[in-house]
Design a protein around this motif. Sequence first.
Motif, mmCIF file in Angstrom:
data_model
loop_
_atom_site.group_PDB
_atom_site.id
_atom_site.type_symbol
_atom_site.label_atom_id
_atom_site.label_comp_id
_atom_site.label_asym_id
_atom_site.label_seq_id
_atom_site.Cartn_x
_atom_site.Cartn_y
_atom_site.Cartn_z
ATOM 1 N N HIS A 201 -9.512 12.892 0.399
ATOM 2 C CA HIS A 201 -8.179 12.505 0.891
ATOM 3 C C HIS A 201 -8.047 10.984 0.735
ATOM 4 N N PRO A 202 -8.025 10.468 -0.499
ATOM 5 C CA PRO A 202 -8.195 9.027 -0.738
ATOM 6 C C PRO A 202 -7.089 8.141 -0.193
ATOM 7 N N ASN A 203 -5.896 8.671 0.036
ATOM 8 C CA ASN A 203 -4.787 7.850 0.512
ATOM 9 C C ASN A 203 -4.280 8.293 1.877
ATOM 10 N N GLU A 204 -5.071 9.096 2.584
ATOM 11 C CA GLU A 204 -4.635 9.606 3.878
ATOM 12 C C GLU A 204 -4.619 8.453 4.883
ATOM 13 N N PRO A 205 -3.449 8.104 5.437
ATOM 14 C CA PRO A 205 -3.342 6.873 6.238
ATOM 15 C C PRO A 205 -4.178 6.874 7.506
ATOM 16 N N LYS A 210 -8.782 4.504 10.581
ATOM 17 C CA LYS A 210 -10.007 4.645 11.369
ATOM 18 C C LYS A 210 -11.228 4.094 10.627
ATOM 19 N N LEU A 211 -11.336 4.410 9.340
ATOM 20 C CA LEU A 211 -12.476 3.922 8.572
ATOM 21 C C LEU A 211 -12.352 2.418 8.335
ATOM 22 N N GLY A 212 -11.121 1.939 8.142
ATOM 23 C CA GLY A 212 -10.921 0.502 8.006
ATOM 24 C C GLY A 212 -11.349 -0.242 9.259
ATOM 25 N N GLY A 213 -11.000 0.308 10.424
ATOM 26 C CA GLY A 213 -11.451 -0.298 11.676
ATOM 27 C C GLY A 213 -12.962 -0.278 11.813
ATOM 28 N N GLU A 226 -8.901 -3.754 2.046
ATOM 29 C CA GLU A 226 -8.489 -2.907 0.928
ATOM 30 C C GLU A 226 -8.082 -1.521 1.407
ATOM 31 N N LEU A 227 -8.864 -0.956 2.308
ATOM 32 C CA LEU A 227 -8.592 0.398 2.788
ATOM 33 C C LEU A 227 -7.357 0.427 3.687
ATOM 34 N N LEU A 228 -7.207 -0.564 4.554
ATOM 35 C CA LEU A 228 -6.043 -0.615 5.438
ATOM 36 C C LEU A 228 -4.754 -0.815 4.647
ATOM 37 N N GLN A 229 -4.806 -1.659 3.630
ATOM 38 C CA GLN A 229 -3.628 -1.846 2.779
ATOM 39 C C GLN A 229 -3.313 -0.564 2.020
ATOM 40 N N HIS A 246 -1.533 -2.022 10.922
ATOM 41 C CA HIS A 246 -1.166 -3.435 11.022
ATOM 42 C C HIS A 246 -2.026 -4.162 12.055
ATOM 43 N N TYR A 247 -2.338 -3.486 13.147
ATOM 44 C CA TYR A 247 -3.189 -4.110 14.169
ATOM 45 C C TYR A 247 -4.573 -4.427 13.597
ATOM 46 N N HIS A 248 -5.182 -3.453 12.912
ATOM 47 C CA HIS A 248 -6.498 -3.689 12.307
ATOM 48 C C HIS A 248 -6.429 -4.781 11.245
ATOM 49 N N LEU A 249 -5.334 -4.826 10.486
ATOM 50 C CA LEU A 249 -5.187 -5.873 9.485
ATOM 51 C C LEU A 249 -5.091 -7.247 10.143
ATOM 52 N N GLY A 250 -4.416 -7.321 11.293
ATOM 53 C CA GLY A 250 -4.404 -8.575 12.045
ATOM 54 C C GLY A 250 -5.810 -9.007 12.411
ATOM 55 N N ASN A 251 -6.613 -8.064 12.903
ATOM 56 C CA ASN A 251 -8.010 -8.363 13.249
ATOM 57 C C ASN A 251 -8.811 -8.791 12.026
ATOM 58 N N ALA A 252 -8.538 -8.140 10.884
ATOM 59 C CA ALA A 252 -9.286 -8.451 9.665
ATOM 60 C C ALA A 252 -8.977 -9.856 9.160
ATOM 61 N N TYR A 253 -7.691 -10.207 9.144
ATOM 62 C CA TYR A 253 -7.314 -11.517 8.611
ATOM 63 C C TYR A 253 -7.762 -12.653 9.520
ATOM 64 N N ILE A 254 -7.961 -12.383 10.797
ATOM 65 C CA ILE A 254 -8.552 -13.401 11.677
ATOM 66 C C ILE A 254 -9.947 -13.766 11.171
ATOM 67 N N GLN A 255 -10.673 -12.753 10.703
ATOM 68 C CA GLN A 255 -12.060 -12.984 10.303
ATOM 69 C C GLN A 255 -12.174 -13.705 8.960
ATOM 70 N N LEU A 256 -11.117 -13.708 8.128
ATOM 71 C CA LEU A 256 -11.257 -14.324 6.798
ATOM 72 C C LEU A 256 -11.529 -15.834 6.816
ATOM 73 N N PRO A 257 -10.815 -16.708 7.495
ATOM 74 C CA PRO A 257 -9.607 -16.453 8.276
ATOM 75 C C PRO A 257 -8.344 -16.749 7.460
ATOM 76 N N ASP A 258 -7.311 -15.956 7.729
ATOM 77 C CA ASP A 258 -5.980 -16.193 7.180
ATOM 78 C C ASP A 258 -5.014 -15.985 8.338
ATOM 79 N N ILE A 259 -4.795 -17.057 9.077
ATOM 80 C CA ILE A 259 -4.071 -16.950 10.345
ATOM 81 C C ILE A 259 -2.630 -16.502 10.132
ATOM 82 N N ASN A 260 -1.981 -16.990 9.071
ATOM 83 C CA ASN A 260 -0.585 -16.606 8.832
ATOM 84 C C ASN A 260 -0.462 -15.108 8.616
ATOM 85 N N GLN A 261 -1.373 -14.541 7.825
ATOM 86 C CA GLN A 261 -1.349 -13.090 7.604
ATOM 87 C C GLN A 261 -1.669 -12.333 8.895
ATOM 88 N N ALA A 262 -2.602 -12.845 9.679
ATOM 89 C CA ALA A 262 -2.944 -12.192 10.947
ATOM 90 C C ALA A 262 -1.731 -12.151 11.866
#
Length: 402
Positions: A201-205, A210-213, A226-229, A246-262
């Motif tokens: 199920h490669p594109n199952e949101p 869950k796996l992205g988190g 990549e998976l969350l997008q 979107h919430y997990h992506l916010g958490n992910a971009y904090i870690q890069l960090p890319d604050i604007n994207q977060a």
Amino acid sequence: MRCEMNLSLCMIVKNEELLLPQCLNSVKNVVNEMVVLDTGSSDRTPEIAKGLGAKVYHFPWCNDFSAARNESLKYVQGEWVLVLDADEVLIPEIVPQIQQVIKSDRHILINLVRQEVGASQSPYSLVSRLFRNHPDVRFSRPYHAMVDDHVQALLRIESQWQVGYLPDVAMLHYGYQPGAIASRDKLNKARTTMEGFLATHPNEPYVCSKLGGLYLDLGEVNQAIELLQRGLTANTLDVSVLYELHYHLGNAYIQLPDINQAVLHYQTAIQQPVLPILKLDAYNNLGNLLKAAGDLTNARKAYETALQIDPNFTTGYYNLGMTLRAMGFFEDAIALYRKAIEINPNYAEAYQNLGVVMLQIGNVAESIAAFRNAIALHQQHNPEEAQRLLNDPLLSELLANN
């Protein structure tokens, strides 16, 4: 007195002798039967369950939560099913609402709000744990087993059914308490199971979310993004899944960090029409980013919104106190630190910053008392911070002279 409702508790367990009594005691006077499926315990779990009045059945573990949960449903006699795990308890105050809602002839599923006790992120979640005992409502997915897939399929065939929810907290989940948090080995097992599902199920949101988190928990940030997008590219998205992506992506971009994207992803998460209590940590994380960027006015708004959603959100009081202190509103900050301590008397950081602001306004006695409390609490849970405070020249002199 046993409540007059046709409701069955349904559980799967393995080696839960320590947690199971608390769970079963929270529901034994609420349900008409307790069905416990043991998947291979080597401790006293089955005996404890029987001693508390449960009907105990056995099923060999096959690395598939849905298979086990569906096996447990075979033994359920009630018209409605309540599902709990051993590290969860039902809150007594929710019982009248459950009694009322299952009288409906229209509902097939009632989602419940679960409080994640001790969780550093997402203190509340919405879980599909109360549903009608219908032959077409069964669990799917090998790891995050849920009935939602079958319920959605049933709604397309039998349009008379509705899905509802109870807005108040219904259960407490203790899986994030110290000592209960999943080990890295357990996380890797979860990863293997979910990646197996993703392969077909490669594109199952939902699994992308869950796996992205999970990838974030394992420190694999780029793979998580990549998976969350990918999950966002699905043609149809449930709003709760869209919020999580979107919430997990916010958490992910904090870690890069890319604050604007977060910030962008937290703001997009907040805009989703989900229960406000589920947005609590998005508001809090957004406030943290804005505060760090010096946007104290909008940080304040984010924290105040979080506290409007949950007046017992201790971290919100602390963070709002930090913001108002930075804005020069010392008395307001003091009140907020005290409120945080009132809710959580073991909040070392709140005592510590209360000590700082008390010193700033010249109240030396209360500052010293707050610092002593902070050091004592840090010595129990964060000895390095306690030692850092004790080694601070100005603070050590202050404590020595008073």
